[in-house]
Design a protein around this motif. Structure first.
Motif, PDB file in Angstrom:
ATOM      1  N   VAL A   9       0.850  -1.217   0.056  1.00 47.76           N
ATOM      2  CA  VAL A   9       0.089   0.029   0.181  1.00 47.76           C
ATOM      3  C   VAL A   9       1.229   0.781  -0.398  1.00 47.76           C
ATOM      4  O   VAL A   9       1.967   1.281   1.262  1.00 47.76           O
ATOM      5  CB  VAL A   9      -1.276   0.176   1.160  1.00 47.76           C
ATOM      6  CG1 VAL A   9      -1.283   1.510   1.231  1.00 47.76           C
ATOM      7  CG2 VAL A   9      -1.786  -0.982   1.200  1.00 47.76           C
ATOM      8  N   LEU A  10       0.701   1.805  -0.738  1.00 44.97           N
ATOM      9  CA  LEU A  10       1.446   3.498  -1.109  1.00 44.97           C
ATOM     10  C   LEU A  10       0.456   4.357  -0.550  1.00 44.97           C
ATOM     11  O   LEU A  10      -0.671   4.106  -1.067  1.00 44.97           O
ATOM     12  CB  LEU A  10       1.850   3.583  -2.062  1.00 44.97           C
ATOM     13  CG  LEU A  10       2.888   2.747  -3.068  1.00 44.97           C
ATOM     14  CD1 LEU A  10       3.694   2.943  -4.674  1.00 44.97           C
ATOM     15  CD2 LEU A  10       4.143   2.353  -2.577  1.00 44.97           C
ATOM     16  N   GLY A  11       0.781   5.070   0.639  1.00 44.19           N
ATOM     17  CA  GLY A  11      -0.703   6.170   1.012  1.00 44.19           C
ATOM     18  C   GLY A  11      -1.128   5.772   1.913  1.00 44.19           C
ATOM     19  O   GLY A  11      -1.579   6.043   2.584  1.00 44.19           O
ATOM     20  N   VAL A  20      -7.606   0.627   3.242  1.00 43.56           N
ATOM     21  CA  VAL A  20      -7.086  -0.345   2.773  1.00 43.56           C
ATOM     22  C   VAL A  20      -6.117  -0.725   3.179  1.00 43.56           C
ATOM     23  O   VAL A  20      -6.748  -2.158   3.247  1.00 43.56           O
ATOM     24  CB  VAL A  20      -7.082   0.420   1.060  1.00 43.56           C
ATOM     25  CG1 VAL A  20      -6.833  -0.806   0.080  1.00 43.56           C
ATOM     26  CG2 VAL A  20      -8.061   1.387   0.162  1.00 43.56           C
ATOM     27  N   ALA A  21      -5.912  -0.476   3.642  1.00 40.10           N
ATOM     28  CA  ALA A  21      -4.475  -1.105   4.291  1.00 40.10           C
ATOM     29  C   ALA A  21      -5.447  -1.913   5.747  1.00 40.10           C
ATOM     30  O   ALA A  21      -5.156  -3.370   5.524  1.00 40.10           O
ATOM     31  CB  ALA A  21      -3.321  -0.920   4.582  1.00 40.10           C
ATOM     32  N   ARG A  22      -6.035  -1.465   6.551  1.00 39.78           N
ATOM     33  CA  ARG A  22      -6.734  -1.876   7.471  1.00 39.78           C
ATOM     34  C   ARG A  22      -7.532  -3.314   6.930  1.00 39.78           C
ATOM     35  O   ARG A  22      -7.883  -3.995   7.978  1.00 39.78           O
ATOM     36  CB  ARG A  22      -6.944  -0.651   8.668  1.00 39.78           C
ATOM     37  CG  ARG A  22      -6.464  -0.548   9.348  1.00 39.78           C
ATOM     38  CD  ARG A  22      -7.042   0.675  10.241  1.00 39.78           C
ATOM     39  NE  ARG A  22      -7.315   1.991   9.320  1.00 39.78           N
ATOM     40  CZ  ARG A  22      -6.330   3.082   9.127  1.00 39.78           C
ATOM     41  NH1 ARG A  22      -5.087   2.720   9.674  1.00 39.78           N
ATOM     42  NH2 ARG A  22      -6.700   4.049   8.405  1.00 39.78           N
ATOM     43  N   GLU A  23      -8.600  -2.496   5.340  1.00 41.11           N
ATOM     44  CA  GLU A  23      -9.614  -3.726   5.303  1.00 41.11           C
ATOM     45  C   GLU A  23      -8.218  -4.733   4.527  1.00 41.11           C
ATOM     46  O   GLU A  23      -8.708  -5.590   5.047  1.00 41.11           O
ATOM     47  CB  GLU A  23     -10.316  -3.554   4.222  1.00 41.11           C
ATOM     48  CG  GLU A  23     -11.337  -2.500   4.994  1.00 41.11           C
ATOM     49  CD  GLU A  23     -12.546  -2.797   5.590  1.00 41.11           C
ATOM     50  OE1 GLU A  23     -12.799  -3.781   5.540  1.00 41.11           O
ATOM     51  OE2 GLU A  23     -12.907  -2.218   6.596  1.00 41.11           O
ATOM     52  N   ALA A  33       3.523  -1.862   3.197  1.00 44.89           N
ATOM     53  CA  ALA A  33       3.403   0.378   3.761  1.00 44.89           C
ATOM     54  C   ALA A  33       5.084   0.642   3.606  1.00 44.89           C
ATOM     55  O   ALA A  33       5.407   0.358   4.582  1.00 44.89           O
ATOM     56  CB  ALA A  33       2.333   0.389   4.696  1.00 44.89           C
ATOM     57  N   LEU A  34       4.858   1.382   2.186  1.00 40.12           N
ATOM     58  CA  LEU A  34       5.981   2.531   2.222  1.00 40.12           C
ATOM     59  C   LEU A  34       5.475   3.633   2.928  1.00 40.12           C
ATOM     60  O   LEU A  34       4.836   4.126   3.220  1.00 40.12           O
ATOM     61  CB  LEU A  34       6.585   2.562   1.010  1.00 40.12           C
ATOM     62  CG  LEU A  34       7.335   2.858   0.423  1.00 40.12           C
ATOM     63  CD1 LEU A  34       8.401   1.989   0.559  1.00 40.12           C
ATOM     64  CD2 LEU A  34       7.538   3.351  -1.235  1.00 40.12           C
ATOM     65  N   THR A  35       6.441   4.127   4.305  1.00 39.57           N
ATOM     66  CA  THR A  35       6.791   5.051   4.433  1.00 39.57           C
ATOM     67  C   THR A  35       8.158   6.053   4.319  1.00 39.57           C
ATOM     68  O   THR A  35       9.006   5.437   4.724  1.00 39.57           O
ATOM     69  CB  THR A  35       6.041   5.024   5.936  1.00 39.57           C
ATOM     70  OG1 THR A  35       6.498   6.235   6.505  1.00 39.57           O
ATOM     71  CG2 THR A  35       7.067   4.083   6.327  1.00 39.57           C
ATOM     72  N   THR A  46       3.458  -4.776   7.980  1.00 37.55           N
ATOM     73  CA  THR A  46       5.392  -4.791   7.734  1.00 37.55           C
ATOM     74  C   THR A  46       5.142  -3.134   7.440  1.00 37.55           C
ATOM     75  O   THR A  46       5.352  -3.122   5.792  1.00 37.55           O
ATOM     76  CB  THR A  46       5.574  -4.636   7.132  1.00 37.55           C
ATOM     77  OG1 THR A  46       4.753  -6.774   7.683  1.00 37.55           O
ATOM     78  CG2 THR A  46       6.944  -5.070   7.011  1.00 37.55           C
ATOM     79  N   TRP A  47       6.205  -2.413   7.669  1.00 34.83           N
ATOM     80  CA  TRP A  47       6.187  -1.033   7.443  1.00 34.83           C
ATOM     81  C   TRP A  47       7.637  -0.500   6.632  1.00 34.83           C
ATOM     82  O   TRP A  47       8.471  -1.413   7.367  1.00 34.83           O
ATOM     83  CB  TRP A  47       6.200   0.096   8.690  1.00 34.83           C
ATOM     84  CG  TRP A  47       5.027   0.392   8.820  1.00 34.83           C
ATOM     85  CD1 TRP A  47       3.876  -0.558  10.190  1.00 34.83           C
ATOM     86  CD2 TRP A  47       3.890   1.565   7.995  1.00 34.83           C
ATOM     87  NE1 TRP A  47       2.732  -0.376   9.683  1.00 34.83           N
ATOM     88  CE2 TRP A  47       2.996   0.979   9.049  1.00 34.83           C
ATOM     89  CE3 TRP A  47       4.295   1.948   7.258  1.00 34.83           C
ATOM     90  CZ2 TRP A  47       1.491   2.111   8.741  1.00 34.83           C
ATOM     91  CZ3 TRP A  47       3.082   2.968   7.013  1.00 34.83           C
ATOM     92  CH2 TRP A  47       1.154   2.340   7.688  1.00 34.83           C
TER      93      TRP A  47
END
Length: 338
Positions: A9-11, A20-23, A33-35, A46-47
């Motif tokens: 998930v970007l953003g 969306v990441a949580r769903e 997820a990218l941060t 996983t960040w």
């Protein structure tokens, strides 16, 4: 083609990306997820440290993923022309390399007056704004992605609102986050309908479509009905109802200060962008969900007052529920907009 359930998930620190990441996580997906900043506390995601503007970062983070959710946007509407298209190019490159599907939260910005008032997935895309032209080009590049081995799902919806405040009309235009709601701003004229989309509903829609992605066209676009405010005042009325029930005081409804936005536009980038999109408050623009219902059977839909209450709680605009329940005060809600 990957058959796993690992998604990037970007953003994910934003409104729709986070939902969306949580769903996805709740649906049993392994979520990355990218941060660019410090990763949030442990949350089952996983960040990965990286930047959506860096192609190598995106390609590396997407390795082993079957889905890339492209929910990243420049903050505060700033630098769209510089950032939006390079970011989608990086996502497409990563999806093509790994055979992943791309999911994009779309908007009505793609369309112009020749498509109004009832917009379908097949309506002509002739926008009259800079952001609209960029969104059209972004989707044009996505339409070419299946030729490189990447499937694409686009879900277009109305103005976002949800349980986590973000860069949207609800939390930046109608109310003020972190403050009790004493007045609700009304951006449009009475009688002009407006479309809203509750972020958890949008996220659930995307996750359900992903579960059926192999049966969809290589490039598949869908519109959500969301919450249709038929006369432009129903969202404000819902905010008043919720606030009155929780606090005992019904806020006033007043006209949005477009004059202030106009005066400040030369100095504030966000105000310039808001002013450019004012046309969406001057005439009704409605997207139908017939194609989505045909694919899913029904559209995920949270009742309006429930959705508004969650949004106001997330914005820090309501007192604790237990205190409000003890008041038990009835409030008249027939006050007109000023």
């Amino acid at each position: 083609m990957h058959s796993n359930t690992t998604a990037l998930v970007l953003g994910a620190t934003g409104g729709i990306g986070g939902e969306v990441a949580r769903e996805l996580r709740e649906a049993g997906w392994d979520v990355r997820a990218l941060t660019r900043g410090t990763p949030p506390a442990r949350d089952g995601i996983t960040w990965i440290r990286g930047d959506a503007m860096n192609r190598d970062d995106v390609v590396a983070a997407a390795q082993g993923c079957s889905v890339i959710v492209h929910a990243v946007n420049p903050p505060g509407y700033r630098r769209w022309a510089e950032l939006v298209l390079p970011m989608i190019d990086n996502t497409i490159a990563a999806a093509a390399e790994h055979g992943a599907a791309v999911v994009l939260p779309g908007t009505v910005y793609n369309f112009g007056p020749d498509a109004f008032p009832d917009v379908t997935e097949a309506s002509p895309q002739n926008p009259r704004t800079r952001k609209g032209a960029i969104r059209v080009e972004l989707e044009r590049r996505l339409r070419a992605a299946p030729a490189r081995g990447a499937r694409v799902i686009v879900v277009r919806a109305g103005d976002f609102f949800g349980p986590r405040p973000g860069n949207n009309w609800f939390s930046q235009g109608l109310i003020t986050p972190g403050r009790a709601v004493t007045a609700v701003n009304l951006p449009g004229a009475r009688g002009v309908g407006h479309q809203w989309a509750y972020l958890p509903d949008v996220a659930r829609t995307m996750v359900q479509l992903l579960a059926r992605r192999e049966a969809l066209e290589p490039f598949a676009a869908f519109h959500m009905a969301g919450h249709w405010d038929a006369d432009g005042t129903e969202m404000a009325a819902a905010i008043r109802r919720v606030v009155a029930r929780r606090s005992g005081n019904a806020p006033k409804i007043r006209a949005f200060p477009w004059w202030l936005v106009t005066l400040a536009s030369p100095f504030v980038a966000t105000f310039r962008e808001l002013r450019e999109m004012r046309y969406l408050w001057r005439e009704p623009v409605r997207m139908g969900n017939a194609r989505l219902v045909a694919a899913l059977g029904q559209e995920p839909h949270t009742p309006l007052d429930e959705a508004v209450e969650a949004a106001l709680e997330g914005a820090g605009c309501l007192p604790p529920a237990s205190a409000a329940e003890n008041r038990g005060r009835a409030v008249s809600l027939d006050e007109p907009a000023s």
